[in-house]
Enzyme design. Structure first.
Site, PDB file in Angstrom:
ATOM      1  N   SER A  17      -9.894  -0.901   7.092  1.00  0.00           N
ATOM      2  CA  SER A  17      -9.423  -0.327   5.799  1.00  0.00           C
ATOM      3  C   SER A  17      -8.777  -1.606   5.106  1.00  0.00           C
ATOM      4  O   SER A  17      -8.215  -1.660   3.934  1.00  0.00           O
ATOM      5  CB  SER A  17      -8.276   0.719   5.829  1.00  0.00           C
ATOM      6  N   SER A  71      -9.800   1.814   2.921  1.00  0.00           N
ATOM      7  CA  SER A  71      -8.878   2.661   1.983  1.00  0.00           C
ATOM      8  C   SER A  71      -7.961   1.752   1.355  1.00  0.00           C
ATOM      9  O   SER A  71      -7.428   2.271   0.175  1.00  0.00           O
ATOM     10  CB  SER A  71      -8.216   3.584   2.844  1.00  0.00           C
ATOM     11  N   LYS A 110       0.791  -1.339   0.068  1.00  0.00           N
ATOM     12  CA  LYS A 110       0.016  -0.027   0.104  1.00  0.00           C
ATOM     13  C   LYS A 110       1.007   1.282  -0.148  1.00  0.00           C
ATOM     14  O   LYS A 110       2.003   1.292   0.478  1.00  0.00           O
ATOM     15  CB  LYS A 110      -0.885   0.028   1.328  1.00  0.00           C
TER      16      LYS A 110
END
EC number: 6.3.5.7
Length: 488
Positions: free
Chosen positions: A176, A152, A77
């Site tokens: 997330s 997210s 990420k």
């Protein structure tokens, strides 16, 4: 040639026997990304040059037969620092930021000779539940390109779901990792707070954030958690708790395991088809010998309100560092120091980030601190106590990961509260610092539904035991999106 259907153990076997090289595996992964990326938009940066260089160096050194992860590619990420590779947090504020250090979790990946092939898209500064808040692009659901991938960590979830990589890292502040895992039909775990170092993670809510793994299967998830866990002197919140082999209980039966089903997790706001799927999953666990009983977590209904006060307050403090002075975006049309701050932050941050900074600053302001931030902290303690009472009698808690399946892109952009409520079932786990996993548990309207299993502090192994037992006796994890070779 593609290897995306092979498990980590199968890939390791091929590498050790020299049937493929690390370079060939990396090249095949990069080819999968080129072929599939256009349908999902998982990546902000594909680090082809760096990945191939690491693979070539590994081939020269030789694959370590005792190191399962040697030569295995994965995605990370884009809020996790990677030295010399763009780390943007999907924000204009950091659009050109290349860190001069690796996050501890990245150091641990490299320490096991893993190969990072790219940085995945996300909601800006991890604030959002749909991955639509990125400055760079909008990631699309792997099962239906008109739906959100969740957030997210949407890019990390879709990179795995689309078969671009077997493994990825995300971060989870209020759901997330688990929510996008649910929306895309993959495995995603938020570890216990403190299990994985946060050093090098671009901070959002420091008392809530945790880095964790995405994978195709439960065992591979545990294998990746083995790599990234452990105490870190650079992170004062990382735990001294001993790190077990998280695969130890995988394969053990769950006869007699006591699992709690909170009535609040099956109440108002939960889609009826999601509810049916989760009740069927609970029945399946009972058929494997588990004892599933209804319990109450009475304060969980306050979780969303508590979270958005605490997380936004921590964010307003953490994001003060992005001021247009040290690094990151700086506005051009400036005449004085106030312009540097005001214009750089106004132009550099997106709408959702600004909303949360304002919410957090308000909650911390004199005259409102006691009514909001202090009160939220007190209710957080009550939520923790609810969980503690349940874990006195039960091994795990189960429920849906998300109240609905993936929704239409753009459908909740004008209604932030509706989007916040999508984290209704994941937020309490972060507030209590507990570990939680989402695993594929079925489908509703042709879209994946995730089963959430929550464990006691530092008991990820029991979560994996139950998750693996469910996975071994169902086929949901084997189903792939039609666009990526799955059957209708």
């Amino acid at each position: 040639m593609t290897f995306n259907h092979k498990t980590i153990e199968e890939l390791h076997d091929l590498l050790v026997k020299k049937e493929i090289s690390a370079v060939e595996l990396t090249q095949a992964t990069l080819a999968d990304i080129k072929e599939r990326e256009g349908a999902v938009d998982s990546f902000i940066t594909v680090s082809e040059e760096e990945a191939l260089a690491k693979a070539a160096a590994l081939d020269a050194k030789g694959i370590d037969a005792d190191n399962l992860m040697s030569g295995i590619p994965l995605a990370v990420k884009d809020n996790i620092s990677t030295k010399g590779i763009l780390t943007t947090a999907a924000s204009k504020m950091l659009y050109n930021y290349k860190p001069i250090f690796d996050a501890t979790s990245v150091e641990k990946l490299y320490g096991k000779d893993m190969i990072i092939v790219g940085k995945t898209n996300m909601d800006e500064f991890a604030m959002g539940g749909s991955s639509e808040n990125s400055y760079f692009k909008t990631t699309k659901n792997a099962w239906d390109g008109s739906k959100v991938p969740g957030g997210s960590s949407g890019g990390s979830a879709t990179a795995v779901a689309s078969g671009q990589v077997r493994l990825s890292l995300g971060s989870d502040t209020g759901g997330s990792i688990r929510q996008p895992a649910s929306f895309n039909g993959v495995v995603g775990l938020k570890p216990t707070y403190g299990r994985v170092s946060r050093f090098g993670l671009i901070a959002f809510g420091s008392s809530l954030d945790q880095i964790g793994p995405f994978s195709q299967t439960v065992k591979e998830n545990a294998q990746l958690l083995n790599v990234i866990s452990g105490n870190d002197p650079k992170d004062s919140t990382s735990s001294q708790e001993a790190v077990p082999d998280f695969t130890n209980k995988i394969g053990q039966d769950i006869k007699g395991m006591k699992i709690a089903l909170p009535k609040e997790y099956m109440g108002e706001g939960i889609d009826s088809k999601v509810k049916e799927t989760i009740l069927a999953a609970a029945k399946h666990l009972e058929s494997l010998g588990a004892i599933v009983e209804e319990v109450s977590l009475p304060h969980s209904k306050y979780g969303v309100a508590v979270y958005y006060i605490i997380a936004s307050s921590e964010a307003s403090s953490n994001l003060q560092r992005f001021d247009g002075i040290r690094y990151g975006y700086r506005a051009e049309d400036i005449e004085n120091l106030e312009d540097v701050y005001v214009k750089s932050r106004s132009e550099g941050f997106g709408e959702e980030v600004k909303r949360r900074i304002m919410l957090g600053t308000f909650s911390l302001s004199s005259g409102y601190y006691d009514a909001y931030f202090k009160k939220a902290g007190q209710v957080r303690t009550l939520i923790m106590q609810d969980f503690a009472k349940v874990f006195e009698k039960y091994d795990l808690i189960l429920g849906p990961t998300a109240p609905t399946v993936a929704y239409d892109l753009g459908s909740q952009n004008q209604d932030p509260v509706a989007m916040y409520l999508a984290d209704l079932l994941t937020i309490p786990v972060n507030l209590a610092g507990l570990p939680g996993i989402s695993i594929p548990a079925g489908f509703a309207d042709g879209l994946p539904v995730g089963l959430q299993l929550i464990g006691n502090h530092f008991d990820e192994a029991t979560i994996y035991q139950a998750a693996a037992a469910f996975e071994a006796t169902t086929d949901y994890h084997k189903q792939q999106p039609v666009i990526f070779g799955g059957e209708k």
